[in-house]
Design a protein around this motif. Structure first.
Motif, PDB file in Angstrom:
ATOM      1  N   ALA A  96     -28.418  46.602 -62.327  1.00  7.75           N
ATOM      2  CA  ALA A  96     -29.141  45.335 -62.384  1.00  7.75           C
ATOM      3  C   ALA A  96     -30.623  45.650 -62.519  1.00  7.75           C
ATOM      4  CB  ALA A  96     -28.892  44.507 -61.127  1.00  7.75           C
ATOM      5  N   VAL A  97     -31.323  44.825 -63.283  1.00 11.16           N
ATOM      6  CA  VAL A  97     -32.761  45.003 -63.468  1.00 11.16           C
ATOM      7  C   VAL A  97     -33.469  43.734 -63.018  1.00 11.16           C
ATOM      8  CG1 VAL A  97     -34.593  45.198 -65.193  1.00 11.16           C
ATOM      9  CG2 VAL A  97     -32.625  46.716 -65.297  1.00 11.16           C
ATOM     10  N   THR A  98     -34.516  43.913 -62.242  1.00  6.09           N
ATOM     11  CA  THR A  98     -35.333  42.793 -61.785  1.00  6.09           C
ATOM     12  C   THR A  98     -36.701  42.895 -62.429  1.00  6.09           C
ATOM     13  OG1 THR A  98     -36.233  41.652 -59.843  1.00  6.09           O
ATOM     14  CG2 THR A  98     -36.028  44.039 -59.694  1.00  6.09           C
ATOM     15  N   PHE A  99     -37.268  41.747 -62.797  1.00  4.08           N
ATOM     16  CA  PHE A  99     -38.583  41.774 -63.435  1.00  4.08           C
ATOM     17  C   PHE A  99     -39.299  40.450 -63.190  1.00  4.08           C
ATOM     18  CE2 PHE A  99     -36.147  39.386 -66.352  1.00  4.08           C
ATOM     19  CZ  PHE A  99     -36.954  38.795 -67.320  1.00  4.08           C
ATOM     20  N   LYS A 100     -40.630  40.494 -63.250  1.00  7.67           N
ATOM     21  CA  LYS A 100     -41.414  39.299 -63.004  1.00  7.67           C
ATOM     22  C   LYS A 100     -42.843  39.521 -63.489  1.00  7.67           C
ATOM     23  CE  LYS A 100     -42.526  35.969 -59.321  1.00  7.67           C
ATOM     24  NZ  LYS A 100     -42.560  35.766 -57.846  1.00  7.67           N
ATOM     25  N   VAL A 101     -43.508  38.429 -63.853  1.00  2.96           N
ATOM     26  CA  VAL A 101     -44.926  38.467 -64.216  1.00  2.96           C
ATOM     27  C   VAL A 101     -45.665  37.474 -63.337  1.00  2.96           C
ATOM     28  CG1 VAL A 101     -46.613  38.244 -66.070  1.00  2.96           C
ATOM     29  CG2 VAL A 101     -44.294  38.973 -66.599  1.00  2.96           C
ATOM     30  N   GLU A 102     -46.825  37.879 -62.812  1.00  2.00           N
ATOM     31  CA  GLU A 102     -47.664  37.002 -61.993  1.00  2.00           C
ATOM     32  C   GLU A 102     -49.121  37.148 -62.409  1.00  2.00           C
ATOM     33  OE1 GLU A 102     -47.085  37.521 -57.806  1.00  2.00           O
ATOM     34  OE2 GLU A 102     -45.439  36.072 -57.773  1.00  2.00           O
ATOM     35  N   SER A 103     -49.964  36.295 -61.842  1.00  2.00           N
ATOM     36  CA  SER A 103     -51.392  36.325 -62.167  1.00  2.00           C
ATOM     37  C   SER A 103     -52.222  36.755 -60.970  1.00  2.00           C
ATOM     38  CB  SER A 103     -51.850  34.933 -62.620  1.00  2.00           C
ATOM     39  OG  SER A 103     -51.738  34.011 -61.540  1.00  2.00           O
ATOM     40  N   HIS A 104     -53.338  37.387 -61.262  1.00  2.00           N
ATOM     41  CA  HIS A 104     -54.373  37.654 -60.259  1.00  2.00           C
ATOM     42  C   HIS A 104     -55.722  37.413 -60.923  1.00  2.00           C
ATOM     43  CE1 HIS A 104     -54.950  39.862 -56.214  1.00  2.00           C
ATOM     44  NE2 HIS A 104     -54.182  38.809 -56.035  1.00  2.00           N
ATOM     45  N   ILE A 127     -40.792  43.290 -56.584  1.00  2.00           N
ATOM     46  CA  ILE A 127     -39.662  44.043 -57.122  1.00  2.00           C
ATOM     47  C   ILE A 127     -38.939  44.795 -56.000  1.00  2.00           C
ATOM     48  CG2 ILE A 127     -39.050  45.952 -58.664  1.00  2.00           C
ATOM     49  CD1 ILE A 127     -39.892  43.206 -60.010  1.00  2.00           C
ATOM     50  N   ILE A 128     -39.718  45.425 -55.111  1.00  2.00           N
ATOM     51  CA  ILE A 128     -39.109  46.133 -53.973  1.00  2.00           C
ATOM     52  C   ILE A 128     -38.285  45.175 -53.131  1.00  2.00           C
ATOM     53  CG2 ILE A 128     -39.541  47.598 -51.953  1.00  2.00           C
ATOM     54  CD1 ILE A 128     -42.356  48.064 -53.046  1.00  2.00           C
ATOM     55  N   ALA A 129     -38.830  43.961 -52.917  1.00  2.00           N
ATOM     56  CA  ALA A 129     -38.177  43.000 -52.032  1.00  2.00           C
ATOM     57  C   ALA A 129     -36.808  42.567 -52.541  1.00  2.00           C
ATOM     58  CB  ALA A 129     -39.068  41.770 -51.833  1.00  2.00           C
ATOM     59  N   MET A 130     -36.535  42.764 -53.820  1.00  2.00           N
ATOM     60  CA  MET A 130     -35.221  42.426 -54.372  1.00  2.00           C
ATOM     61  C   MET A 130     -34.217  43.552 -54.151  1.00  2.00           C
ATOM     62  SD  MET A 130     -35.711  39.411 -55.282  1.00  2.00           S
ATOM     63  CE  MET A 130     -34.036  39.178 -55.832  1.00  2.00           C
ATOM     64  N   GLY A 131     -34.677  44.697 -53.638  1.00  2.00           N
ATOM     65  CA  GLY A 131     -33.788  45.834 -53.413  1.00  2.00           C
ATOM     66  C   GLY A 131     -33.873  46.895 -54.482  1.00  2.00           C
ATOM     67  N   ALA A 132     -34.845  46.752 -55.389  1.00  2.00           N
ATOM     68  CA  ALA A 132     -34.908  47.631 -56.554  1.00  2.00           C
ATOM     69  C   ALA A 132     -35.979  48.700 -56.409  1.00  2.00           C
ATOM     70  CB  ALA A 132     -35.187  46.812 -57.809  1.00  2.00           C
ATOM     71  N   ARG A 133     -35.770  49.800 -57.122  1.00  2.00           N
ATOM     72  CA  ARG A 133     -36.824  50.798 -57.265  1.00  2.00           C
ATOM     73  C   ARG A 133     -37.685  50.397 -58.457  1.00  2.00           C
ATOM     74  NH1 ARG A 133     -38.665  55.639 -55.984  1.00  2.00           N
ATOM     75  NH2 ARG A 133     -36.952  56.133 -54.549  1.00  2.00           N
ATOM     76  N   PRO A 134     -38.995  50.221 -58.278  1.00  2.00           N
ATOM     77  CA  PRO A 134     -39.869  49.912 -59.416  1.00  2.00           C
ATOM     78  C   PRO A 134     -39.863  51.076 -60.409  1.00  2.00           C
ATOM     79  CG  PRO A 134     -40.992  49.543 -57.311  1.00  2.00           C
ATOM     80  CD  PRO A 134     -39.727  50.278 -57.006  1.00  2.00           C
ATOM     81  N   ALA A 192     -49.954  40.500 -64.318  1.00  2.00           N
ATOM     82  CA  ALA A 192     -49.312  41.777 -64.033  1.00  2.00           C
ATOM     83  C   ALA A 192     -47.803  41.575 -63.977  1.00  2.00           C
ATOM     84  CB  ALA A 192     -49.807  42.352 -62.705  1.00  2.00           C
ATOM     85  N   GLY A 193     -47.077  42.489 -64.598  1.00  2.00           N
ATOM     86  CA  GLY A 193     -45.621  42.434 -64.571  1.00  2.00           C
ATOM     87  C   GLY A 193     -45.051  43.750 -64.094  1.00  2.00           C
ATOM     88  N   ALA A 194     -43.843  43.701 -63.560  1.00  2.00           N
ATOM     89  CA  ALA A 194     -43.178  44.920 -63.101  1.00  2.00           C
ATOM     90  C   ALA A 194     -41.681  44.808 -63.341  1.00  2.00           C
ATOM     91  CB  ALA A 194     -43.459  45.175 -61.621  1.00  2.00           C
ATOM     92  N   ILE A 195     -41.047  45.955 -63.475  1.00  2.00           N
ATOM     93  CA  ILE A 195     -39.600  46.059 -63.681  1.00  2.00           C
ATOM     94  C   ILE A 195     -39.046  46.998 -62.624  1.00  2.00           C
ATOM     95  CG2 ILE A 195     -37.778  46.501 -65.369  1.00  2.00           C
ATOM     96  CD1 ILE A 195     -39.993  46.767 -67.480  1.00  2.00           C
TER      97      ILE A 195
END
Length: 749
Positions: A96-104, A127-134, A192-195
């Motif tokens: 499973a892959v988790t991803f998101k984009v946010e603003s700062h 991303i960490i909070a979903m259980g994933a390794r970034p 900023a986005g992360a996977i």
């Protein structure tokens, strides 16, 4: 345990409180009093004020954002959708892959380095909070005019902050874009986005369940950074002597975050965590109220147990602090000792600050007194919902009537050549290697594609070569001309960019950057963009998994261009079959896929040559976009193309320049009969790409395009050391290289 503070609030209903200074409207403050049946304590007022803010509650955008759920396409890949820290999709093979984009955005204008750095840190913790390794980050950026003095202040700091934080975390930066426009002068957009990647069974959610389970705060100690307006809540008496000169922007420590990542993943691996929430915006106020409201009971918190790095902090400030590198975990009592031992191993401070109760209240204590007694849902989820008035602005018709297709065009081939050089050397079309070179693209050794490729690509399984790709796109100029179409063009471009590398698009995250929601014209832009994106995602079969809304991006009365940034995630079964943009093999044939029309509204040519914004953006044909994507993916998988590049900003000539310079090979281009060379080179019609086809694959490739009904026109061949538009002009690659690569360093020198 006494109830002095809550009791005092009950007994003193008429004490003045600084609700306005904290950003609450009078009716919102009255609503808080109605919910509580009394006036709030200072701590409760702090919590409601920040959790009911635009940033945390989406109070002006909720009524429109619900379209993403109402119009969501059916998707077998979607595992976790909107409402959690980040969306999660199934990419096959149990991954499973988790991803998101946010603003700062705003913090990055005030303090560029820390604003950008903590933007990276915050999205990584989601991303960490979903259980994933970034595994990777991306950064879509927008700045003011490239030659404006303040851009020289903001841009280097932002880029240094992104690179400094991400590089220290050991996360490759594989994508994003950098755009310059005067509309962003006082409001740069730092998105900023992360996977992250995990096995299906490792997904974690933000909820506090199980009466008696312990609430553990771990990570950095809590300081006074990022509190903002809450610092005036020094006490019930609002003592003016209270220290209040605290940094408005959060201060990041990437080395602490790296320890936090490893600590958290080890705890996950040992099944120690029931629920988890990162501490980002609103700090403990958000983490405690969201964990409690999403769980099955209440929560009791002892604020005295929060580890501090500033002993002068008031309880309100502790609740509001946005100190970085902190997380909250819910752990069964029998597993607390082991959880704390793992934290100690990684040198991460961890403290039990409370427990889950069998009630339905969030109760927070300080020095033996109850200072918060609320229903957590009223803080985290039941904030105000505004249906802001919106109306098509009076100037929209005139803007669209100012047709860019009527602008003066080059008079002859020499002028056409000069405008090509003018375009490719302009700040938006020039190479961004000065920026992206400060990011580590290849740390961890799994990066397959990175800037300036059409999409970033990461291998997630070394044995099978399974990989994922991500692209972020958005065009504020198009969206200003037509918000509905502009949002769909952003989706289409990101979708096309992913497909061009050979990956199949699966899902979307977005970052919606707009001006003030109190301006009916801005709200119309927002409503139309949401409608366009929701309709587009439904048609493309790509559900929106989450994202971010950033409002109030304006200076005085002047709002930024409406800028919805769309991130598309895709999957590729075998990264060895990826398609790069580089023209690297002489003799390969260049094909133009799709239809080229006279579409110059909002184009790079109209901006660079005429400083003009007007007319209509290119038309969107989402069926054509899907067909083009299918062809690009099939051609990549079956070895029919060796290079592919989507056509977007700058049109065909920009794509040719980038592909030729990337591969170090020239191109001879034949203008098809009856086609205006200017339109061919500069039009920004959507749904197009160029591909390099080996001669041995030409028949098979043409048969595939013909069978599926996709226009495919052979326009040239990879050859030589120049771009030769036959019958018009030629430009040596050496001249193009100087024009393309020296602009940004010269501006920022």
């Amino acid at each position: 345990m006494t109830l002095d503070t809550v009791k005092h609030a009950t007994e003193t209903p008429d004490i003045d409180q600084p609700w306005a200074e904290l950003g609450l409207k009078q009716d919102e403050y009255e609503r808080v009093r109605e919910i509580l049946g009394r006036r709030p304590t200072g701590a409760e007022l702090a919590m409601y004020s920040v959790m009911w803010s635009e940033h945390c509650s989406y109070k002006s955008s909720k009524v429109h954002l619900k379209q993403f759920g109402e119009k969501a396409p059916q998707s077998d890949a979607l595992l976790v959708g909107i409402g959690e820290n980040a969306g999660v999709v199934d990419v096959g093979q149990g991954y499973a892959v988790t991803f998101k984009v946010e603003s700062h955005n705003h913090p990055s204008y005030v303090e560029p380095y820390q604003g950008a750095a903590t933007g990276v840190g915050g999205i990584v913790r989601d991303i960490i909070a979903m259980g994933a390794r970034p595994i990777a980050v991306v950064d879509p950026l927008r700045f003011g005019a490239a030659d404006h003095p303040d851009t020289k202040r903001v841009l280097p700091g932002v880029v240094s902050g992104i690179g400094g934080y991400g590089n220290c975390l050991g996360l490759p930066n594989i994508g994003g874009e950098t755009v310059f426009d005067a509309c962003y002068q006082g409001n740069p957009l730092v998105n900023a986005g992360a996977i992250g990647v995990m096995r299906h069974e490792d997904i974690h959610l933000a909820k506090a369940s199980g009466s008696g389970n312990k609430v553990i705060l771990y990570g950095a100690r809590t300081g006074g950074d990022g509190i903002g307006g809450a610092s005036i809540l020094a006490s019930e008496t609002f003592d003016e002597a209270k220290p209040s000169k605290r940094p408005a922007v959060q201060v990041g420590d990437p080395f602490q975050e790296k320890l936090l990542i490893e600590c958290t993943l080890e705890a996950f691996a040992e099944k120690l965590v029931v629920g988890i929430q990162d501490l980002g915006a609103a700090g403990l106020s958000c983490a405690t109220s969201e964990l409690a409201s999403n769980g099955s009971g209440g929560m009791r918190v002892e604020l005295d147990d929060v580890p501090l790095r500033d002993s002068t902090l008031s309880p309100e400030e502790i609740l509001m602090s946005e100190s970085q590198e902190r997380m909250c975990a819910v752990v069964e009592p029998s597993k607390v000792e082991r959880f704390l031992a793992i934290c100690e191993k990684w040198d991460v401070t961890a403290t039990v600050i409370g427990e889950v109760t069998d009630g339905d209240r969030l109760e927070i204590f300080w020095h033996g007194e109850m200072i918060v007694d609320v229903d957590p849902r009223t803080v985290a989820h039941d904030g105000p919902v505004y249906e802001r008035p919106y109306a098509r602005p009076a100037w929209q018709d005139a803007l669209q009537a100012d047709d860019a297709n009527k602008l003066a065009r080059p008079a002859d081939a020499d002028e056409l050549r000069a405008q090509v050089l003018q375009l490719v050397s302009s700040p938006n079309q020039a190479s961004k290697s000065w920026i992206t070179g400060q990011y580590d693209h290849f740390v961890q050794g799994n990066t397959v594609l990175a800037q300036p490729e059409d999409s970033g690509m990461i291998r997630i399984d070394e044995d099978t070569n399974l990989g994922v790709a991500i692209a972020t796109d958005g065009n504020g100029r198009f969206t200003k001309l037509d918000p509905y179409t502009g949002a769909q063009l952003a989706l289409a471009e990101a979708y096309r960019n992913v497909a061009a590398t050979g990956a199949k698009p699966l899902a979307v995250s977005d970052c919606l950057n707009f001006g003030s929601p109190e301006d009916p014209a801005v709200m119309w832009q927002f409503a139309e963009a949401i409608r366009g994106l929701a309709d587009g995602c439904l048609e493309m079969g790509t559900p929106v998994t989450g994202g971010n809304v950033s409002l109030y991006n304006q200076t005085g009365e002047a709002a930024i261009h409406p800028t919805p940034v769309v991130a598309v995630l895709g999957v590729i079964d075998d990264i060895s079959r990826r398609t790069p943009i580089a023209f690297a093999d002489e003799g390969h044939l260049i094909y133009l896929l799709g239809d080229t029309k006279e579409e110059l509204g909002g184009s790079a040519w109209s901006q660079v040559v005429h400083d003009h914004l007007g007319g209509l953006p290119p038309a969107v044909d989402l069926d054509r976009e899907k067909l083009l994507a299918e062809i690009l993916i099939s051609a990549s998988r079956d070895g029919m193309v060796d290079a592919a590049h989507d056509l977007s900003d700058g049109g065909l000539i920009q794509a040719l320049v980038e592909s030729c310079l990337r591969g170090g090979k020239g191109a001879r281009i034949v203008v098809p009969d009856g086609v205006d060379p200017f339109v061919l080179l500069f039009s920004e019609s959507a749904g197009r790409a160029i591909v390099a086809v080996p001669r041995s694959e030409e028949l098979r490739f043409n048969d595939m395009c013909g069978a599926r009904g996709l226009p495919a026109t052979r326009i040239g061949v990879i050859d030589g050391t120049e771009i030769d538009i036959q019958g018009q002009f030629s430009i040596p690659l050496s001249e193009l290289k100087v024009a393309h690569e020296e602009t940004i360093p010269a501006i920022l020198a």
